[in-house]
Design a protein around this motif. Structure first.
Motif, mmCIF file in Angstrom:
data_model
loop_
_atom_site.group_PDB
_atom_site.id
_atom_site.type_symbol
_atom_site.label_atom_id
_atom_site.label_comp_id
_atom_site.label_asym_id
_atom_site.label_seq_id
_atom_site.Cartn_x
_atom_site.Cartn_y
_atom_site.Cartn_z
ATOM 1 N N LYS A 138 68.848 35.926 40.628
ATOM 2 C CA LYS A 138 68.286 36.106 41.973
ATOM 3 C C LYS A 138 66.829 35.650 42.048
ATOM 4 O O LYS A 138 66.433 34.982 43.011
ATOM 5 C CB LYS A 138 68.394 37.574 42.374
ATOM 6 C CG LYS A 138 67.763 37.932 43.718
ATOM 7 C CD LYS A 138 67.970 39.398 44.023
ATOM 8 C CE LYS A 138 67.278 39.794 45.329
ATOM 9 N NZ LYS A 138 65.799 39.738 45.215
ATOM 10 N N ASP A 139 66.035 35.994 41.041
ATOM 11 C CA ASP A 139 64.595 35.747 41.112
ATOM 12 C C ASP A 139 64.153 34.438 40.476
ATOM 13 O O ASP A 139 63.056 33.952 40.774
ATOM 14 C CB ASP A 139 63.834 36.897 40.438
ATOM 15 C CG ASP A 139 64.017 38.211 41.169
ATOM 16 O OD1 ASP A 139 64.390 38.173 42.360
ATOM 17 O OD2 ASP A 139 63.802 39.272 40.552
ATOM 18 N N GLU A 140 64.978 33.878 39.610
ATOM 19 C CA GLU A 140 64.534 32.690 38.879
ATOM 20 C C GLU A 140 65.557 31.563 38.903
ATOM 21 O O GLU A 140 65.260 30.448 39.351
ATOM 22 C CB GLU A 140 64.214 33.075 37.429
ATOM 23 C CG GLU A 140 63.633 31.943 36.604
ATOM 24 C CD GLU A 140 63.314 32.381 35.187
ATOM 25 O OE1 GLU A 140 63.135 31.495 34.331
ATOM 26 O OE2 GLU A 140 63.252 33.608 34.942
ATOM 27 N N ARG A 191 68.446 30.954 40.573
ATOM 28 C CA ARG A 191 68.886 30.420 41.867
ATOM 29 C C ARG A 191 67.777 29.634 42.546
ATOM 30 O O ARG A 191 68.021 28.600 43.176
ATOM 31 C CB ARG A 191 69.353 31.566 42.767
ATOM 32 C CG ARG A 191 70.208 31.120 43.929
ATOM 33 C CD ARG A 191 70.694 32.284 44.768
ATOM 34 N NE ARG A 191 71.801 31.882 45.607
ATOM 35 C CZ ARG A 191 71.676 31.155 46.709
ATOM 36 N NH1 ARG A 191 70.472 30.767 47.107
ATOM 37 N NH2 ARG A 191 72.742 30.813 47.410
ATOM 38 N N LEU A 192 66.563 30.127 42.404
ATOM 39 C CA LEU A 192 65.423 29.472 43.045
ATOM 40 C C LEU A 192 65.168 28.090 42.450
ATOM 41 O O LEU A 192 64.741 27.166 43.140
ATOM 42 C CB LEU A 192 64.179 30.347 42.896
ATOM 43 C CG LEU A 192 63.018 30.074 43.853
ATOM 44 C CD1 LEU A 192 63.459 30.275 45.295
ATOM 45 C CD2 LEU A 192 61.839 30.967 43.516
ATOM 46 N N LYS A 193 65.450 27.941 41.148
ATOM 47 C CA LYS A 193 65.261 26.640 40.503
ATOM 48 C C LYS A 193 66.226 25.589 41.027
ATOM 49 O O LYS A 193 65.884 24.408 41.116
ATOM 50 C CB LYS A 193 65.466 26.772 38.987
ATOM 51 C CG LYS A 193 64.315 27.381 38.223
ATOM 52 C CD LYS A 193 64.651 27.373 36.740
ATOM 53 C CE LYS A 193 63.507 27.941 35.913
ATOM 54 N NZ LYS A 193 63.845 27.924 34.455
ATOM 55 N N GLY A 214 64.253 25.445 47.639
ATOM 56 C CA GLY A 214 63.313 26.151 46.778
ATOM 57 C C GLY A 214 62.541 27.245 47.483
ATOM 58 O O GLY A 214 61.482 27.661 47.014
ATOM 59 N N ASP A 215 63.034 27.732 48.611
ATOM 60 C CA ASP A 215 62.357 28.785 49.364
ATOM 61 C C ASP A 215 62.890 30.144 48.925
ATOM 62 O O ASP A 215 64.093 30.395 48.999
ATOM 63 C CB ASP A 215 62.585 28.577 50.860
ATOM 64 C CG ASP A 215 61.880 29.638 51.680
ATOM 65 O OD1 ASP A 215 62.568 30.564 52.147
ATOM 66 O OD2 ASP A 215 60.645 29.537 51.828
ATOM 67 N N ARG A 216 62.000 31.031 48.467
ATOM 68 C CA ARG A 216 62.437 32.314 47.921
ATOM 69 C C ARG A 216 63.106 33.185 48.978
ATOM 70 O O ARG A 216 64.132 33.815 48.712
ATOM 71 C CB ARG A 216 61.246 33.054 47.307
ATOM 72 C CG ARG A 216 61.600 34.445 46.778
ATOM 73 C CD ARG A 216 60.429 35.075 46.065
ATOM 74 N NE ARG A 216 60.110 34.366 44.844
ATOM 75 C CZ ARG A 216 60.714 34.581 43.678
ATOM 76 N NH1 ARG A 216 61.699 35.462 43.597
ATOM 77 N NH2 ARG A 216 60.350 33.916 42.611
ATOM 78 N N SER A 249 66.490 31.835 49.755
ATOM 79 C CA SER A 249 67.360 32.025 48.594
ATOM 80 C C SER A 249 67.806 33.480 48.476
ATOM 81 O O SER A 249 68.982 33.763 48.207
ATOM 82 C CB SER A 249 66.628 31.591 47.318
ATOM 83 O OG SER A 249 67.420 31.837 46.172
ATOM 84 N N ASP A 250 66.878 34.407 48.690
ATOM 85 C CA ASP A 250 67.226 35.830 48.625
ATOM 86 C C ASP A 250 68.223 36.206 49.714
ATOM 87 O O ASP A 250 69.145 37.003 49.480
ATOM 88 C CB ASP A 250 65.967 36.683 48.755
ATOM 89 C CG ASP A 250 65.074 36.597 47.526
ATOM 90 O OD1 ASP A 250 65.549 36.076 46.497
ATOM 91 O OD2 ASP A 250 63.910 37.040 47.598
#
Length: 334
Positions: A44-46, A48-50, A55-57, A60-61
């Motif tokens: 969730k924090d790393e 998926r964001l990559k 690349g928007d947190r 993505s969340d």
């Protein structure tokens, strides 16, 4: 606590000697929850964001939250199954009715000791104690199955993202995709190992109760020695009903389904050949050890080998050779 069986065998049936309650709830389940939490947090924090194109947190969340929300019916279904079947119905059939009316043809354990040794624990006390224990058990296994659903969701989400951006040929991006995929599969491998270890503890305890062993350690040691000296005494079992065998089998199946699904979705590329083979071999050996518990004299030798490899895999799922850097090297060569 001990009790003397009708055939003269004095068996240890104390709560602290019950591997399916001590090891499962004090060791394996806490580790399982820790590994699931670690993997889901990483994704969730790393991870998926990559891999997401924007690349928007925040976005993505939100996308991850929608994926989890889509499994809400599964969470409710699992909750009802665990509370009603694994908890209430099993407690009534295995503990309450035998304690109140006798019968059931179940091996005596700490939950039914009041039937044969009422001076140690009374029937009302046993009813309350077993009721609380089964309530705790069903809630823990609900969380266990929720963890498996989350692992499945991570794999499915990673696979969909990988498919949607498969047209991106950049070596750096492919390297990141490979690293994240390997990290996810290693986390799932750890959780799979712990799930099978839980099932092994349950089945070993159930098989011990029907055996002629005085305690579970002596029974396993005796089985190892029987492989060399030809004695079958420890394998002589009374034909009690063993519902735990079926419960543990369901745990093995549900756990391995997630691992197989992840292997198919993420591990079919040649970049995963060696690490996936090693992890799959350990899981296969561990499942074989589970299935062969009490099937022949010396089964505990195979079981011990599988458990030792599995425990090592918890600390080093790459088994000492495979490193994430190799992924980049392989990709560059290709």
């Amino acid at each position: 606590m001990t009790y003397g069986r009708a055939d003269g065998v004095v068996k240890q049936v104390g709560f602290l000697w019950a591997a399916n309650w001590t090891f499962v709830f004090m060791v394996f389940l806490p580790l399982f929850f820790a590994f699931v939490t670690e993997l889901v947090t990483f994704w969730k924090d790393e991870g998926r964001l990559k891999l997401t194109a924007q690349g928007d947190r925040v976005e993505s969340d939100e996308a991850w939250a929608r994926n989890v929300e889509s499994s809400s019916y599964s969470f409710w279904a699992v909750f009802l199954i665990c509370v009603l079947f694994a908890g209430l119905f099993q407690w009534i059939g295995v503990s309450l009715i035998p304690l109140m009316k006798g019968g059931g043809n179940y091996a005596t354990d700490w939950g039914s000791l009041a039937i044969v040794r009422p001076e140690v624990i009374s029937v009302p006390e046993a009813v309350v104690f077993t009721g609380l224990a089964y309530l705790y058990m069903c809630l823990c296994f609900y969380l266990f199955l929720v963890g498996l659903i989350l692992l499945y969701t991570v794999v499915h989400d990673l696979w969909r993202i990988g498919e949607s951006v498969s047209s991106r040929p950049e070596i750096d991006y492919q390297h990141e995709l490979n690293e994240v995929s390997l990290r996810v599969m290693q986390g799932i491998f750890r959780c799979t190992v712990l799930g099978v270890l839980i099932a092994i503890a349950m089945k070993v305890q159930s098989a011990y109760l029907t055996s002629s062993g005085k305690n579970i350690v002596a029974w396993l040691v005796g089985d190892m020695s029987s492989a060399f000296y030809g004695s079958n005494d420890v394998s002589d079992a009374i034909g009690y009903r063993t519902p735990t065998h079926y419960s543990s089998l369901l745990i093995v199946i549900s756990t391995c389904v997630v691992f197989v699904y992840g292997s198919i979705r993420l591990g079919i590329d040649r970049r995963f050949c060696m690490p996936m083979w090693r992890m799959s071999a350990v899981v296969t050996l561990l499942v074989a050890g589970y299935l062969l518990i009490d099937a022949f004299a010396g089964f505990s030798i195979l079981l011990t080998v599988g458990v030792l490899l599995a425990i090592y895999g918890l600390f080093d799922p790459g088994f000492g050779r495979w490193r994430a850097s190799e992924l980049g090297n392989n990709q560059s060569v290709s």
